[in-house]
Design a protein around this motif. Structure first.
Motif, short mmCIF file in Angstrom:
data_model
loop_
_atom_site.label_atom_id
_atom_site.label_comp_id
_atom_site.label_asym_id
_atom_site.label_seq_id
_atom_site.Cartn_x
_atom_site.Cartn_y
_atom_site.Cartn_z
N ASN A 28 0.83 -1.20 0.00
CA ASN A 28 0.00 0.00 0.00
C ASN A 28 0.86 1.25 0.00
N ILE A 29 1.96 1.19 0.74
CA ILE A 29 2.86 2.35 0.81
C ILE A 29 3.69 2.47 -0.47
N ALA A 30 4.25 1.36 -0.93
CA ALA A 30 5.15 1.41 -2.09
C ALA A 30 4.42 1.81 -3.36
N SER A 31 3.19 1.34 -3.53
CA SER A 31 2.44 1.71 -4.73
C SER A 31 2.01 3.17 -4.67
N ALA A 32 1.81 3.70 -3.43
CA ALA A 32 1.51 5.12 -3.22
C ALA A 32 0.32 5.60 -4.03
N ALA A 33 -0.67 4.73 -4.25
CA ALA A 33 -1.88 5.17 -4.94
C ALA A 33 -2.59 6.20 -4.07
N PRO A 34 -3.07 7.30 -4.65
CA PRO A 34 -3.73 8.32 -3.84
C PRO A 34 -4.88 7.79 -3.00
N THR A 35 -5.54 6.73 -3.49
CA THR A 35 -6.69 6.18 -2.78
C THR A 35 -6.31 5.09 -1.78
N GLY A 36 -5.01 4.87 -1.55
CA GLY A 36 -4.60 3.87 -0.57
C GLY A 36 -5.16 4.18 0.80
#
Length: 312
Positions: A132-140
């Protein structure tokens, strides 16, 4: 720390054209962080993968074609947590499903609530905190909570002294999400250190449809009685979680930290508007209907989150 050589599976490239899906050349399955760092160092083009909920979606959509994958699913040391000097040291391999359980919820309630809201069971069972952190998607969903908690990432990578040659360094989660510090070649997120505040904390999100879904806006809010502070982060409205620092300081000054900590409805309403104005600014005149709707959504989430935290 190394127990045995990592296991590698080799597969040929797909025969499809450049626009179609393409299989990776190898998948390495290390059993420890040391082995994972060694594999990433030996294969600079390799991409680490845990649950794969974001990465594999990008691969299937043709947006990403990694030459090799380093699977992290067999690394037991990052699948749990431990206590460390008033903090919880969370393994990056913790799944959303595991973080949603009651024992974890008693430890870090807002992060558990975010994990339970992360999506349907198949996503929660596979998706991980580190991913969740590494992908850093705004909606995480975990990201605004980690920003509000001022979590610190423990990064593992090459270059350490001793037999393993693995080094560790720490960076605030907000620095990585803002792009102020990036992962270097061979590095990956090993752990997340979160302060145990022993105080109310809340996660709320609004989605565009009923049931679990991607957030239109989300909020992570924690009370920090020791520092007489309120920390709030708004997610999904920008590429990274936003901290409305002036709103935090203003509302913290109104709270009777030695008393019942209650606030009048007017103060809660004003806090919500303050947060919304800071995080969803005007984009010209007249203000677009979508901007006004998003601002109202953020205001409601912030107001409700603070109200629930203060009444807990």
């Amino acid at each position: 720390m190394t127990t045995h050589a990592p296991h590698a599976l080799h597969t040929p490239h797909s025969s499809q054209g450049p626009q179609g899906p393409q299989a990776v050349q190898s998948v390495t399955l290390p059993a420890s962080l040391d082995e994972a760092v060694a594999a990433l160092t030996a294969m600079p083009a390799a991409v680490p993968v845990a649950g794969g909920t974001d990465l594999m979606a990008a691969v299937n959509a043709g947006l990403l074609r990694p030459a090799a994958l380093v699977g992290l699913g067999r690394i037991n040391e990052i699948r749990g947590w431990q206590y460390q000097d008033g903090h919880a040291l969370l393994g990056a391999g913790l799944t959303h499903a595991r973080m949603g359980r009651p024992d974890f919820a008693a430890l870090i309630p807002a992060l558990a609530a975010a994990a339970r809201a992360a999506g349907p069971p198949q996503i929660r069972n596979a998706g991980t905190l580190g991913g969740n952190i590494a992908s850093a998607a705004p909606t995480g969903d975990a990201l605004p909570v980690l920003a509000a908690l001022e979590a610190v990432l423990v990064i593992v990578g090459p270059g350490g002294l001793g037999e393993s040659g693995v080094a560790r360094r720490e960076i605030p989660v907000s620095h990585l999400l803002a792009g102020r510090e990036m992962l270097r070649p061979g590095e990956l997120i090993g752990f997340v250190r979160v302060p145990l505040l022993h105080a109310p904390q809340v996660f709320l999100k609004a989605t565009g449809r009923t049931g679990p879904g991607r957030a239109v806006a989300s909020v992570g809010l924690v009370l920090d009685p020791a520092r007489r502070g309120v920390r709030c982060a708004i997610g999904a409205v920008a590429p990274m979680p936003l901290r409305p620092l002036e709103a935090e300081q203003w509302v913290a000054s109104l709270i009777d930290w030695d008393g019942e900590r209650g606030l009048a409805p007017e103060a809660l309403e004003a806090f919500g508007e303050y947060v919304a104005a800071a995080c969803v600014p005007d984009q010209g005149e007249p203000v677009a209907a979508g901007v006004l709707h998003l601002r109202r959504t953020v205001a409601v989430l912030a107001r409700r989150a603070l109200g629930r935290a203060l009444s807990s």
